[in-house]
Each structure stands twice: as structure tokens, then as C-alpha cells.
Scaffold this motif. Structure first.
Motif, PDB file in Angstrom:
ATOM      1  N   GLU A  62      58.245   6.462 -24.568  1.00 52.10           N
ATOM      2  CA  GLU A  62      57.534   5.188 -24.713  1.00 52.10           C
ATOM      3  C   GLU A  62      56.310   5.133 -23.802  1.00 52.10           C
ATOM      4  O   GLU A  62      55.269   4.598 -24.184  1.00 52.10           O
ATOM      5  CB  GLU A  62      58.479   4.026 -24.415  1.00 52.10           C
ATOM      6  N   ALA A  65      53.642   7.231 -25.512  1.00 52.80           N
ATOM      7  CA  ALA A  65      53.054   6.502 -26.641  1.00 52.80           C
ATOM      8  C   ALA A  65      52.108   5.407 -26.163  1.00 52.80           C
ATOM      9  O   ALA A  65      51.043   5.185 -26.756  1.00 52.80           O
ATOM     10  CB  ALA A  65      54.172   5.910 -27.506  1.00 52.80           C
ATOM     11  N   ALA A  66      52.473   4.717 -25.065  1.00 51.51           N
ATOM     12  CA  ALA A  66      51.607   3.665 -24.528  1.00 51.51           C
ATOM     13  C   ALA A  66      50.294   4.245 -24.018  1.00 51.51           C
ATOM     14  O   ALA A  66      49.215   3.657 -24.216  1.00 51.51           O
ATOM     15  CB  ALA A  66      52.335   2.916 -23.413  1.00 51.51           C
ATOM     16  N   GLN A  68      48.829   6.908 -25.127  1.00 48.89           N
ATOM     17  CA  GLN A  68      48.037   7.312 -26.291  1.00 48.89           C
ATOM     18  C   GLN A  68      47.405   6.098 -26.970  1.00 48.89           C
ATOM     19  O   GLN A  68      46.238   6.131 -27.378  1.00 48.89           O
ATOM     20  CB  GLN A  68      48.923   8.079 -27.270  1.00 48.89           C
ATOM     21  N   ARG A  69      48.169   5.007 -27.087  1.00 48.22           N
ATOM     22  CA  ARG A  69      47.626   3.785 -27.703  1.00 48.22           C
ATOM     23  C   ARG A  69      46.489   3.209 -26.874  1.00 48.22           C
ATOM     24  O   ARG A  69      45.444   2.809 -27.395  1.00 48.22           O
ATOM     25  CB  ARG A  69      48.736   2.729 -27.833  1.00 48.22           C
ATOM     26  N   HIS A  70      46.689   3.186 -25.553  1.00 49.69           N
ATOM     27  CA  HIS A  70      45.738   2.497 -24.681  1.00 49.69           C
ATOM     28  C   HIS A  70      44.455   3.296 -24.470  1.00 49.69           C
ATOM     29  O   HIS A  70      43.357   2.718 -24.423  1.00 49.69           O
ATOM     30  CB  HIS A  70      46.401   2.207 -23.329  1.00 49.69           C
ATOM     31  N   TYR A  71      44.569   4.612 -24.353  1.00 51.70           N
ATOM     32  CA  TYR A  71      43.403   5.418 -23.987  1.00 51.70           C
ATOM     33  C   TYR A  71      42.852   6.271 -25.135  1.00 51.70           C
ATOM     34  O   TYR A  71      41.777   6.869 -24.992  1.00 51.70           O
ATOM     35  CB  TYR A  71      43.735   6.316 -22.789  1.00 51.70           C
ATOM     36  N   GLY A  72      43.576   6.333 -26.237  1.00 55.16           N
ATOM     37  CA  GLY A  72      43.054   7.013 -27.411  1.00 55.16           C
ATOM     38  C   GLY A  72      43.182   8.520 -27.376  1.00 55.16           C
ATOM     39  O   GLY A  72      43.504   9.129 -26.349  1.00 55.16           O
ATOM     40  N   ASP A  73      42.907   9.122 -28.544  1.00 52.29           N
ATOM     41  CA  ASP A  73      43.116  10.557 -28.713  1.00 52.29           C
ATOM     42  C   ASP A  73      42.111  11.414 -27.944  1.00 52.29           C
ATOM     43  O   ASP A  73      42.362  12.597 -27.721  1.00 52.29           O
ATOM     44  CB  ASP A  73      43.045  10.926 -30.194  1.00 52.29           C
TER      45      ASP A  73
END
Length: 411
Positions: A62, A65-66, A68-73
Motif C-alpha cells: 500500500e 502504491a501511494a 506511485q499515485r502521488h509522485y507518478g511514473d
């Protein structure tokens, strides 16, 4: 915690997102903590920033995933989640992170894989190999205090004395690969095993507590005496001052984990130096020096290509001792050596492996490997056909005779 190569926003980002996904505690563990203390407290030179290992009471997947969501690929890349193990790996701003939920484990039998279950940060530190690796830098999730150093097993005292101390009385029996890691750290950091750790190593090897013994079938080899041992050896040869590490393993008598003969082999280091010069894989050369190289190669689950080379080298060695050495081989010509080696179809790799093992007739075999095998007929098939030799078996014979003539002029 400012360090060369460590983006200043990395740890604050982890701290901020950890609490959002329900992580209750987050800590930096392992080599980064050890090396930072060596640099800050004991004036060691700063070593290259390793992968950062972080342990948390909460979900690693988790948190990944957070991030990746917050800072992007673009900033968070190479994300790999291992749900069965509660771990995740990723690259954040170019820094490799290993995230893991805090765990505790126990070993059902010596050398077997441990049984792992969720645990606290303190229980996770109890799983480590050495006291100097069982320290943690707990990060404040609220950001209202400096990181807190946790050292429940006296790692700082051993750092000061530059010592490696196994964490438990059964550390070697539970996982003998820890001995290879001890040699790796000893070679890299200049540390020595504590007297009690040396006693544990000697006692464990003397009573050999593992269910499998040398000479038995490799079918039931415990993982820590097989594949995991090979992986540690590969890391030793690839990433460490391997010469010093092997000297330590011989000094401790620890190569008996692989084969009893290796601990007392006075020529082992010289042979491995020679193997390195000849570009022979060092783990292959190490295994080839064992009492039964093919059995050890199977136990370690070396790649099949390397296992075949060991089989060829053993066959070649047996041929040398039974048919060549009893003869007057010193006077053999380049042609004789070439025909002897090539008619039996031994690969060049197996020949050079045998050379590295120090057989008495290594010089002409090395010449074959380096020069003679590369000699070809000075005349091509096209040239010979133009001279009147028809295509067919006679053409092959003529090419062979032309090559023999070229070899006959060589020493």
C-alpha cells in the motif's frame, strides 16, 4: 539524514505517505544504517549509497502504491510487489527502495527456509544476521522529531571494535549462508568475527547439524546448503574483495560447508587467481577444486551449462591421468595435442577450466586453447577445388592436411 546520492525529499515523502496508508512505524534498517554510523561515528570513508531497506508495521504494497499515485511514473519506477512476502521494490528518484512489512520467523529445521509471519519492528530486527545489521533508524511519521536509533543487540559496540557477532547462538545452524556473508563483510569492511562467533562456527561445523551430509544424494539438500549458498557465493565473487573473503573462509574452516577438501587446499587461492586471468567464472573454478565437482555443482544448482563443463573437465582430467601422463607427453607436438583434444570433442571452456586447476601438462593445453585451436588451413575449399581437387571426402582430407602442415610449424 543528508547523504551523498540521497534526494533530500525522499525520506520526508515516505514519512508523510506512510501514516496516510495506515503504517504505524517506519524504519530504515540494514547496511545504510551501519554504513552511516561507520562514517559519522568512526570516520570511515563514505561508501556508495546502497539500496535502502525500510521496514514498517503496516503494508509495504500500500505504501508503494501511494508513492506511485502521488509522485507518478516518472519519479516512481520499476515497482514490483511481492504480496506473498509482504514486500515491494521500487525506484524513487533513481534510488532503489526495498519495502517490507515487519516480520518474525523461526526455522523448522537447520538449513531449511524459515517460517515467516507478521511481527513488530523489534522482532524483525531479531531476524538479522549480525548485531551491526540489527540496528534501525526509526523515522517520525509526524515529522516532529529526529530519527531515533534502535540498537537492541549492541551493534554500536561491535561497530566500534570492528567486529561481526552472530545475533543468536543458533545463527549458523539455522542459516549457514550467514558464514559467507560474514566473509563478505569482513573483506569489505575489515571486520573480524568475535571469538564467540568463531566458536559457534567451529562447533556447528564439527557436529554438522543438517539433515544432509557430504556424499549423499543432492535430492534433499536444505536450501541454505544449496541454492541460497550459491547465491551468496555469486555475490561474494561479483561484489566483494573475493580474495580476502576466501582467505577468511579458509582461515575459519568454513569452506567445509561446500566440501571438506576446500578448507585444506593450499593451492586454492592460486588456482582461482589463475582462473580469473583466464576469465573462468570464479564460482565454477571453486567448485572444480572440490572432491566431487559434479555433485557439488548439482547441490548448488549451478546453471546446466556450467554443470556440463564440470562433467567435461572431470572426463578430461581422468583421460589425462590414465592415458597421457603415463606417456612421454612432454615431447608431443602441436599436431598431437590438437588431434588428441579435438577428436574427443572437449569444449575450449572445459579445457581452460582444467588448465586453471593446475594439471601437470597445463602448458601445451593452454597453447591449444590460446593459439593452436584457432589455426585453420591456409588454403580455402575454393582454392583447393580450383587446384583440381573435387568436392567430397577428399576435399575435407586435403583441408585437414593443410591445417596439420600449418600446425606442424608451431610450438
Amino acid at each position: 539524514m543528508e547523504r551523498p546520492g540521497l534526494p533530500p525529499q525522499l525520506l520526508p515523502a515516505l514519512q508523510a505517505l506512510a501514516s496516510e496508508v495506515g503504517v504505524s512505524r517506519l524504519a530504515l534498517v540494514g547496511g545504510a544504517v551501519r554504513d552511516a554510523l561507520l562514517h559519522d561515528e568512526h570516520c570511515d570513508p563514505w561508501r556508495e549509497l546502497p539500496d535502502l531497506d525500510l521496514v514498517m508495521e503496516g503494508s509495504a504494497s500500500e505504501l508503494a502504491a501511494a508513492l506511485q499515485r502521488h509522485y507518478g511514473d516518472e519519479r516512481v519506477q520499476e515497482v514490483r510487489v511481492h504480496g506473498a512476502y509482504g514486500t515491494a521494490e521500487l525506484s524513487f528518484d533513481g534510488v532503489l527502495l526495498d519495502l517490507a512489512g515487519a516480520r518474525q520467523d523461526h526455522y523448522p529445521a537447520p538449513g531449511e527456509n524459515p517460517v515467516v509471519e507478521s511481527g513488530s519492528l523489534e522482532r524483525d530486527l531479531e531476524r538479522r544476521d549480525f548485531t551491526v545489521n540489527a540496528m534501525a533508524l526509526e523515522l517520525s511519521l509526524s515529522g516532529d522529531r529526529e530519527p531515533l536509533l534502535l540498537d537492541p543487540h549492541g551493534g554500536q559496540a561491535h561497530l566500534e571494535r570492528r567486529e561481526l557477532a552472530f545475533l543468536h547462538a543458533s545463527s549458523v545452524a539455522d542459516d549457514p549462508t550467514r558464514v559467507i556473508r560474514a566473509a563478505r563483510y569482513g573483506a569489505r569492511l575489515g571486520f573480524v568475527l568475535t571469538p564467540s562467533s568463531q566458536d559457534q562456527l567451529r562447533t556447528t561445523l564439527k557436529r554438522w547439524p543438517w539433515s544432509w551430509r557430504h556424499g549423499q544424494s543432492t535430492e534433499h539438500v536444505p536450501p541454505a546448503l544449496g541454492t541460497r549458498l550459491r547465491m551468496e557465493l555469486e555475490l561474494l565473487f561479483e561484489n566483494e574483495p573475493w580474495l580476502k573473503a576466501l582467505e577468511l573462509l579458509q582461515q575459519w574452516g568454513a569452506l567445509a560447508l561446500l566440501d571438506p577438501l576446500l578448507s585444506s587446499n593450499a593451492t586454492l587461492i592460486r588456482r582461482l587467481r589463475w582462473a580469473m586471468r583466464l576469465k573462468v567464472p570464479l564460482i565454477l573454478a571453486l567448485v572444480a577444486a572440490a572432491t566431487d565437482p559434479c555433485s557439488l555443482g548439482q547441490r548448488l544448482q549451478l546453471p546446466l551449462r556450467q554443470q556440463r563443463l564440470l562433467e567435461e573437465s572431470m572426463s578430461l582430467t581422468n583421460w589425462l591421468h590414465s592415458e597421457v601422463l603415463p606417456q612421454a607427453w612432454v615431447g608431443w607436438s602441436a599436431v598431437q595435442w590438437t588431434e588428441a583434444l579435438e577428436t574427443r570433442a572437449w569444449s575450449p571452456e572445459s579445457v581452460v577450466l582444467t588448465v586453471a586447476m593446475g594439471v601437470p601438462c597445463w602448458r601445451p593445453m593452454l597453447r591449444w586453447w590460446g593459439r593452436w585451436r584457432k589455426i585453420r588451413s591456409p588454403l580455402s575449399a575454393k582454392d583447393l577445388i580450383a587446384s583440381g581437387i573435387p568436392a567430397g571426402p577428399g576435399l575435407g582430407l586435403a583441408l585437414h592436411q593443410a591445417r596439420v602442415k600449418a600446425l606442424d610449424s608451431m610450438r
